[in-house]
Structure formats: structure tokens, C-alpha cells
Design an enzyme around this catalytic site. Sequence first.
Site, PDB file in Angstrom:
ATOM      1  N   GLY A 105       0.622  -1.111  -0.151  1.00 22.13           N
ATOM      2  CA  GLY A 105       0.533   0.020   0.112  1.00 22.13           C
ATOM      3  C   GLY A 105       0.675   1.590   0.019  1.00 22.13           C
ATOM      4  O   GLY A 105       0.264   2.453  -0.046  1.00 22.13           O
ATOM      5  N   HIS A 452      -5.496  -3.011   5.401  1.00 20.38           N
ATOM      6  CA  HIS A 452      -4.325  -2.339   5.696  1.00 20.38           C
ATOM      7  C   HIS A 452      -4.363  -2.365   6.804  1.00 20.38           C
ATOM      8  O   HIS A 452      -2.550  -2.886   7.462  1.00 20.38           O
ATOM      9  CB  HIS A 452      -4.057  -0.392   5.121  1.00 20.38           C
ATOM     10  CG  HIS A 452      -3.014  -0.109   5.215  1.00 20.38           C
ATOM     11  ND1 HIS A 452      -2.894   0.288   6.615  1.00 20.38           N
ATOM     12  CD2 HIS A 452      -1.453  -0.102   4.814  1.00 20.38           C
ATOM     13  CE1 HIS A 452      -1.666   1.649   6.520  1.00 20.38           C
ATOM     14  NE2 HIS A 452      -0.151   1.149   5.548  1.00 20.38           N
ATOM     15  N   ARG A 559      24.048  -9.768  38.490  1.00 16.38           N
ATOM     16  CA  ARG A 559      25.073  -8.204  38.453  1.00 16.38           C
ATOM     17  C   ARG A 559      24.538  -7.731  40.684  1.00 16.38           C
ATOM     18  O   ARG A 559      23.423  -8.358  40.934  1.00 16.38           O
ATOM     19  CB  ARG A 559      24.074  -7.328  38.165  1.00 16.38           C
ATOM     20  CG  ARG A 559      24.744  -7.181  36.833  1.00 16.38           C
ATOM     21  CD  ARG A 559      24.049  -6.205  36.193  1.00 16.38           C
ATOM     22  NE  ARG A 559      24.332  -5.647  34.568  1.00 16.38           N
ATOM     23  CZ  ARG A 559      23.528  -6.195  33.469  1.00 16.38           C
ATOM     24  NH1 ARG A 559      22.793  -6.329  33.587  1.00 16.38           N
ATOM     25  NH2 ARG A 559      24.988  -5.659  32.564  1.00 16.38           N
ATOM     26  N   ARG A 615      28.669 -11.769  39.459  1.00 18.64           N
ATOM     27  CA  ARG A 615      29.486 -10.473  38.917  1.00 18.64           C
ATOM     28  C   ARG A 615      29.801  -9.880  40.339  1.00 18.64           C
ATOM     29  O   ARG A 615      28.526  -9.295  40.656  1.00 18.64           O
ATOM     30  CB  ARG A 615      29.293  -9.974  38.057  1.00 18.64           C
ATOM     31  CG  ARG A 615      30.138  -9.217  37.117  1.00 18.64           C
ATOM     32  CD  ARG A 615      30.383  -7.226  37.814  1.00 18.64           C
ATOM     33  NE  ARG A 615      29.222  -6.583  37.715  1.00 18.64           N
ATOM     34  CZ  ARG A 615      28.705  -6.414  36.695  1.00 18.64           C
ATOM     35  NH1 ARG A 615      28.629  -5.779  35.285  1.00 18.64           N
ATOM     36  NH2 ARG A 615      26.902  -5.239  36.713  1.00 18.64           N
ATOM     37  N   GLU A 751      36.112  -5.275  29.306  1.00 19.23           N
ATOM     38  CA  GLU A 751      35.129  -4.026  28.999  1.00 19.23           C
ATOM     39  C   GLU A 751      35.713  -2.986  28.899  1.00 19.23           C
ATOM     40  O   GLU A 751      35.198  -2.062  28.964  1.00 19.23           O
ATOM     41  CB  GLU A 751      33.522  -4.396  29.607  1.00 19.23           C
ATOM     42  CG  GLU A 751      34.111  -4.666  31.554  1.00 19.23           C
ATOM     43  CD  GLU A 751      32.576  -4.746  32.048  1.00 19.23           C
ATOM     44  OE1 GLU A 751      31.611  -4.357  31.495  1.00 19.23           O
ATOM     45  OE2 GLU A 751      32.798  -4.530  33.407  1.00 19.23           O
ATOM     46  N   GLY A 772      32.600  -7.444  28.702  1.00 18.69           N
ATOM     47  CA  GLY A 772      30.789  -6.939  28.871  1.00 18.69           C
ATOM     48  C   GLY A 772      30.567  -5.176  27.945  1.00 18.69           C
ATOM     49  O   GLY A 772      31.616  -4.534  27.796  1.00 18.69           O
ATOM     50  N   THR A 773      30.187  -6.421  26.974  1.00 19.53           N
ATOM     51  CA  THR A 773      29.782  -5.160  25.339  1.00 19.53           C
ATOM     52  C   THR A 773      29.131  -4.109  25.797  1.00 19.53           C
ATOM     53  O   THR A 773      29.226  -3.300  25.558  1.00 19.53           O
ATOM     54  CB  THR A 773      29.546  -5.790  23.831  1.00 19.53           C
ATOM     55  OG1 THR A 773      28.492  -6.191  24.860  1.00 19.53           O
ATOM     56  CG2 THR A 773      30.638  -6.989  23.693  1.00 19.53           C
ATOM     57  N   ASN A 774      28.881  -4.146  26.854  1.00 19.05           N
ATOM     58  CA  ASN A 774      28.122  -2.077  27.232  1.00 19.05           C
ATOM     59  C   ASN A 774      29.198  -1.188  27.577  1.00 19.05           C
ATOM     60  O   ASN A 774      29.064  -0.482  26.714  1.00 19.05           O
ATOM     61  CB  ASN A 774      27.150  -2.806  28.010  1.00 19.05           C
ATOM     62  CG  ASN A 774      25.637  -3.308  28.014  1.00 19.05           C
ATOM     63  OD1 ASN A 774      25.432  -3.591  26.946  1.00 19.05           O
ATOM     64  ND2 ASN A 774      25.646  -4.458  29.033  1.00 19.05           N
ATOM     65  N   ASP A 775      30.458  -1.394  28.638  1.00 18.81           N
ATOM     66  CA  ASP A 775      31.314  -0.842  28.874  1.00 18.81           C
ATOM     67  C   ASP A 775      32.173  -1.026  27.632  1.00 18.81           C
ATOM     68  O   ASP A 775      32.627   0.485  27.429  1.00 18.81           O
ATOM     69  CB  ASP A 775      31.594  -1.230  29.900  1.00 18.81           C
ATOM     70  CG  ASP A 775      30.749  -0.565  31.442  1.00 18.81           C
ATOM     71  OD1 ASP A 775      30.533   0.386  31.602  1.00 18.81           O
ATOM     72  OD2 ASP A 775      30.311  -1.594  32.488  1.00 18.81           O
ATOM     73  N   CYS A 838      28.129 -10.966  28.092  1.00 18.77           N
ATOM     74  CA  CYS A 838      27.194 -10.683  28.280  1.00 18.77           C
ATOM     75  C   CYS A 838      26.347  -9.321  28.436  1.00 18.77           C
ATOM     76  O   CYS A 838      25.701  -9.028  29.072  1.00 18.77           O
ATOM     77  CB  CYS A 838      27.895 -11.119  30.228  1.00 18.77           C
ATOM     78  SG  CYS A 838      28.552 -10.040  31.236  1.00 18.77           S
ATOM     79  N   TYR A 858      29.649 -18.887  24.928  1.00 15.02           N
ATOM     80  CA  TYR A 858      27.995 -18.947  24.803  1.00 15.02           C
ATOM     81  C   TYR A 858      27.722 -17.243  24.849  1.00 15.02           C
ATOM     82  O   TYR A 858      29.287 -16.530  25.426  1.00 15.02           O
ATOM     83  CB  TYR A 858      27.632 -19.264  26.441  1.00 15.02           C
ATOM     84  CG  TYR A 858      28.590 -18.572  27.141  1.00 15.02           C
ATOM     85  CD1 TYR A 858      28.109 -17.556  28.040  1.00 15.02           C
ATOM     86  CD2 TYR A 858      29.673 -18.927  27.352  1.00 15.02           C
ATOM     87  CE1 TYR A 858      29.121 -16.797  29.497  1.00 15.02           C
ATOM     88  CE2 TYR A 858      30.387 -18.036  29.227  1.00 15.02           C
ATOM     89  CZ  TYR A 858      29.806 -17.262  29.234  1.00 15.02           C
ATOM     90  OH  TYR A 858      30.675 -16.625  31.085  1.00 15.02           O
TER      91      TYR A 858
HETATM   92  C1  PEP Z   1      28.090  -4.541  29.916  1.00 14.01           C
HETATM   93  O1  PEP Z   1      29.074  -4.007  30.701  1.00 14.01           O
HETATM   94  O2  PEP Z   1      28.058  -4.903  28.613  1.00 14.01           O
HETATM   95  C2  PEP Z   1      28.435  -5.243  31.301  1.00 14.01           C
HETATM   96  C3  PEP Z   1      27.364  -6.961  30.694  1.00 14.01           C
HETATM   97  O3  PEP Z   1      28.638  -4.847  33.210  1.00 14.01           O
HETATM   98  P1  PEP Z   1      26.800  -3.709  33.458  1.00 14.01           P
HETATM   99  O4  PEP Z   1      26.376  -3.274  32.468  1.00 14.01           O
HETATM  100  O5  PEP Z   1      26.579  -4.449  34.041  1.00 14.01           O
HETATM  101  O6  PEP Z   1      28.063  -2.594  33.260  1.00 14.01           O
HETATM  102 MG    MG Z   2      29.951  -3.496  32.525  1.00 13.00          MG
END
Ligand code: PEP
Ligand code: MG
Length: 886
Positions: A105, A452, A559, A615, A751, A772-775, A838, A858
Amino acid sequence: MKAFLLERVVLFRDALGGDKFLLGGKGYGLVEMTSLGLPVPPGFVITTEVCKQYYEAGGKIPSGLFDQVREKIAEVEKETGKKFGGEDKPLLFSVRSGAPFSMPGMMDTILNLGLNDRTAKRMAAMTKNEKFAYDSYRRLIQMFGKVAMGADAAAFEKILEERRKTAGVKMDIDLPAVELRGVAEEFKRVVMKQTGKEFPQNPFVQLEMAIEAVLRSWNNDRAKEYRRFYHISEELGTAVNVQMMVFGNSGETSGSGVGFTRNPSTGENRLFGEYLPDAQGEDVVAGVRTPRGLDSMDPRVLQELGDVAKKLEDHFKDMQDFEFTVENGKLYTLQTRNGKRTAQGAVKIAVDMAAEGLITPQEAVSRIEPDMLESLLHRRLDPTSADKPIAKGLDASPGAASGEVVFDTEEAARVGGGKNVILVRVETTPEDIKGMIPSQGVLTMRGGMTSHAAVVARGMGKPAVVGCNEITFAADGSHFTTKSGERVMKGDIITIDGTSGNVYKGEVRMVDPEPSPELLKILEMADAMRRLGVWANADTPGAARKAREFGAEGIGLCRTERMFNAPDRLPIVRDMIMSQDEESRKMHLYRLFPFQLSDFKEIFSAMGGKPVVVRLLDLPLHEFLPPPEALIIEIDARRAGGAPAEELQGLEKMLARVRQLVEHNPMIGHRGCRLAVTFPEIYEMQAKAILQAAIELDREGEERADVKIMIPLVALAGELEFLRGVVDGAAEALFRERGARVEYKVGTMIETPRAALTASEVAEYSDFFSFGTNDLTQTTFGFSRDDVEAKFIPRYIEMGLLAQSPFDSVDRAGVGRLVKIAVEGGRRAKPGLEIGVCGEQGGDPKSIEFFNDAGLDYVSCSAYRVPVARLAAAQATLSESSAATK
Ligand code: PEP
Ligand code: MG
């Protein structure tokens, strides 16, 4: 290369072997159906190449194109014995867009091309059906006027409305022939008045203008919006399909419909669809008249339709969504494509098709978009709730949603991101897509299962109830009223249940869903194919149980700071932070010990011997204290209220400590292992609580806990060397005290870029790594993870600087490179080192593919993402092996 691929205009019957990118989805389907011997009206495709050339030339038709179009018209004339613009056997065309990916559409279509004053009159005489001839003609002027000449659609609607009123009928279809003839005349006048140009009588001019209009519609606002939402490339372009018209609106033995080879909502293996007698195809999807089920069709034609469906599935090996028209009892197929389906439908169809032998188990697993699974695990209405529905419509897209009623698309688009809204419309059109995107669900008064609203909501995985004709809208747009007289105002909360079609006032209680047998089956199939382990991030015993239920093979991140935030613990944590010396700090810390002990016991027990990575504390201490502004206000208020001096002193002491602890960049400040280097007693207490929990469970005869203690935010191998010593020391002391030992491992998070770059040194003190891929993303980009999403990432995406947020999906070039360096370094120092991830990206299918290829053991993600990750991990293995065989 096939000769036809060099042509820009190619007949359906000559284009076999062309792909979707060249022919567009619709053209591809028509070509394939023609080759299967299905009853496809003849026609030709103008390829997507032409669209690209059109835009490259700044919106100019490539030279010679229309000569090629005329050649193909001559071929169609030869095949059909009809003549375009002819009077005795007029050949009429439809002109439709068709991009490589379906954009339902979003672009334009024009039907009945070739009609003009003369041919309409002639057609009326020949078919002895004046109503049909002028209904077709007025539709052409209406669509052509709007799409090719830019006239305002509302003006046409207004005329139709007035005519219906004067004729005393409800539907356009009930207008008598004389009215329709008048409508056609009026429509022509509207075109003239609004555009300053006559509606063209020359069929070739009509066709040329229509082709250009369809090419232009690739770039209309709603199509662009749709492509942005679905990440469809701007470069693809649309094909244009020109096809001989067949008429579903030529009387009671004619009609138009949409078929699905299986039920797109439930996945049930039964022909499903809708049919509107005496109607053209657009009427079915536009939702103007509510269609009937296929059972209302002539049984002979229905039988034929079943045969068509079977042939389509056998050929395409997937559920097909096809359009058909019946013209005076003869069936024609006009389009086919892989049907959009709900998550539930997708899973059932894949599992059933694998069981039927139509596809392999690998194909079944590859077919399902992993992200879709999450919606199957979300909440649904609590069946025991006593709420009574206030209205019922069609169950167009399953799942339940609550939110404030919004009637206006612009408003939904504006406020929808910030709060839960349900978009309530008479019907939706492609313009409403921007309001649907941020809404929780959609309710419409008109339209069927293929309207739609239904199609788009299913595609987006949003609940929808459509065709709810028990509601009527107030003329001033302030509310709607149900059949029983219930009034629902704009801003009131309603709940819609797209699984049953019910609508409720207020917020209805919801419950967790039961996974279907098909979902369990597809996950079992995926598990047999994947290499990567799937663990979960879980901080509480409840989350751990949920994770296990969804198939997590361990906890990759527990955590511990979240445990400290509970109301019964926070005062103790604050006392600990306020302590001036190590002794009093230790004293308060050990008051926390029993809490930690029972948390860990419960979590280990919930995981029944599967690995649990705990952790150690990672938060900046000031986050456990009230912010300084709040304390100042409180002190002032208490002073004014005449609070005793000691109380004020206590608060002032706290304020001084908070000020001491506040940091400019807390996310890269005194947190993680840095906190423990200065206050090792914190980790000491935590390590003891973790290990004592394991010892006690052992004694109680429970499954032996697989304990992994993880240290966050390491940058220097030396930090880990020191803290590992603290943990090991605490463990030894505990084991001596208790007269018992348990196994445990100590590992680190990777991280920070420095830890990744020096991974071989870090690995020396580490039994495992977890990214720790966020940090790691925060520190690699130098982007503050707490601030970017709201402030500048959307702009970066808009500008094309980033394809998506690196916090959602791993940035392969930068963060990914560090991951690979760390894997290589870590395993060089310690072959076979266990490595996981993680960060949030551990639950993202695209990132999972990367982590699989990078050789991780993992991924760990939130419990609800575990099924998504299991499927994505299997797909990653499959694409790895298909790449290897290429
Ligand atoms: C990260 O940093 O990816 C992590 C898993 O630790 P947090 O998010 O608790 O800092
Ligand atoms: Mg972290």
C-alpha cells in the site's frame, strides 16, 4: 546472462530466471505463476533498472522506454486478440508498482487504463452492463486523477458521498448506472478544476503518465517512512507491472479476493482468505466494504482456488499470500508473494512444513526472524480476569495491549514514544503508518483480516483488532461509543486483545504466556544445530527460574549490585558507605552477608548445577546515596520543621560524604574492580557469601553449584592479580573455617579496550573471560552509555553515520575488532579459555552471528531473549556452514 535481462521491458512469459531485484516482488511472482501455467492475465514488467535510471536522470523517463512499452503492448494484443484503445474488444491495463521487498500500500496503482468517454460507452453497450462500465471508468478517473495528476482524493470521496445520499444507498456498489455515469462526469470536472488539465482521453498518454506516476511513488513520503522503518535500501527502486485488466466488478458471478495458502495468524494449514463479490481488488484491501470468507464463493471456483494454492506452495515452498479475481465465473491469479504472518503463524508454518517434508529442518529454522519470538513470550490477557469486553472486532494480529486512546495519527506519532497509546481509527491507510509505529496496538472500525491495518500490524508484531463495527465515532473526534452505549473518550485507557478481537475499557490484567508445542519444537530443532551456548543474565532467583524455563544453559551474569538496592538492604549499604574506617565498614558489610548468602543459595539452587557467573560489585558508591540536591532540600525542610540537632548533623555528614563521592564521569570513575582495589573487604565478603552458599547447598544434598566469580572493569592485569588474591584468600579462610571446600573459578569481564589489547596478560590470572560489551562499547567509542540514545544517536542514524546504535548491535569494525584481539590473546595464553559475552548485544541476532564467528563459547542475555538467542545461534551456525560450502 539471459538475453531478456538486458531489456528494460519484458513480457511475463519471457522473464523466467529473472530475480526479485530486477523484476520486483510482484513482477517476479507474476512471471513464476505464468511459468506454472496458472491463469495469469498477460502483461509485462518494466524493471527496477528503469526506476534507477529515472532517478539518476533527475526524474526523467529514459529515452526509448515508451517505444519498448508499445512493442510489448502489441505482443499482448496479439496474444489476447484485444486492442488497447480499441472499441470492439478493448484491452485495458492495470499499472502497479512492485519493489523487491513488499511495501504493502505504500506506492501507487492505477486500474482500468485505456478507458475514455468512447470506450466506456462502448463497453456499456457491449457488456449490457452500463453500471459496470461506468463504475470502472469513474475508478480510473479517481485513481488517475489522484495519483498521476495530483488531484485531492477527498474531493472524489465527497462527490460519491453526495451521490449515495441522493440515491439513498449506503455503498458505492449500490449506486445505479445513471448515477455512476454522472459521477464519472463530475470526476472529470474535479480533475480539470484542481489540476488545470483535462483527464486525458488518449490511452497511450494515460499509460505513459501512469507509468511515470508509479515511478514517482517510490519516493513519496509514506514509502520513504516505510523503508526507513524496515531498513529497506533507497537504492533498490520499484518495477512497474503493466497487466491486462480482468474485471471482478462485472456482476454477481465476478469478484475479487485475497487468499493465503495457510492461516497467517495461527499458521493452521488450511486455505484462508476473503472474497468480495462484484468488486475490484482494491476494495478488498481498502477495507471499504467488509469482505466475506472464501466459503461464500462458488464451490467450483473455490475448488480451483484450492488447486492454485497447492501449486503455489509446492513451487514456492512457503506460505503464499495471493490475489485473485473472478470474471464471469473464470478465475485469474494476479499476484503472489510470501505471506506476512504473525510470530505464532511463522513458527507453526515452519514446523509443519518441515514435518510435511516440504522444507528441511534447516530451512525451517532459517525461516524465522529470531526477534519475532519475543512477542510469543510476552504477556497476554489473564484468562481468569473478570473484565467484560465492551466491543468485539476481528482478531487481526494477536497479543494484548493497553494504552490511552488516540484518534489522530499525528498525535500518536508525537506522544506514542513517551506513553502507551492505542491508535483508534475508522480504518488505516498507508499515511497512518507513522502513528502505528509508536503505538502499542491498533483498533479500527472497518476493514477485514487483509485490510491495511491488519497486514501492517501483523508485520510489526503489534496487536490489532480491526473491522470493529460495534463502535461509532463522534463527529467532533472526542470519543467513540459502543453498541451498548459505552462512551470512550480520547485519553481513556483501553485494552485490545488481538487474539480474540475483544476490546476492554481500562487496563486488563495480563499473564505470562505458555509456549506452544510448535515453539518448543523449533527451539529443539535449533538447539540441535547450534554450536554457541545460550546463557542468561539474571540477578534474582525469580529471573533465574524464568531463564531456565526458557532454556538457558547457565547464568552468564548475575549482577550483585541490584541485590543491594532492595529496601531492606539499602540502609545497611548506606551505613557501610558512611563508615570512616575499615573496621566499621567491615562490620556493616557483614550485616549484608546473610542477605547475600540466601540470594546466592536460591540462585544456585534454581540453576540446578548449571554454571552461574556472579559478578562482584560494580557500582559507584554514590549511586547508593541520595543525590546532593535532594539532601539539601531535605535538610532545609527538617531544619524549618525544628528537627533535633543530631538528626541534622547526621544528614549533613551524609551530604559531605555524597559530595566527596560524586564524580564527573561516574561511568568511568570509581567503580568495578577499582572500587575493590580501594575497599577489598567488599569483594572478600561477597566471595565468602557466594562460596558459603555453595558449601551449604552441597551439605543439603543439592546439585553441586558450578560457581564462577567474575571481576568487572579490569584494565590492568595487575588489578586482576591483586583481586584474584583477595578472592582466593577469602575462599581459603572460609574453607578453613567451615572445614569444607568447593570448586570455583575466578574470571574477568573484558570491558575496557586496554583489557582487550592486553588479553594475553589478563588471561594469566583469569579462568574465563566474559565480554561486557556495554562498557566496551562505551569505552571504545567514548560515548556515555546513559546519555547517547536520547541525545545524538538518532541523529547519527538519520545522517547515516551509524546504521544503528552500537549499544543495540555490536559495532564490528571497532568493538568487534577488540573482541577478536582479546579472543586471540586470551586463548594464546590459555588454550581453550572459556569466553562468553554478557552485554546487551548478547541477545541481538546480528551480534550473535558475529560472536559465533569470533569463536565465543556462549552468549548471555535477558531471560526473554533466550529463545531468540537459541534460534539466532542456530542460524549463525547454518550461515557459517552455507558460507563454507559456497
Ligand atoms: C557490560 O558492561 O556489558 C555489562 C554486562 O556490565 P554492566 O552492564 O553491568 O556494566
Ligand atoms: Mg559493565
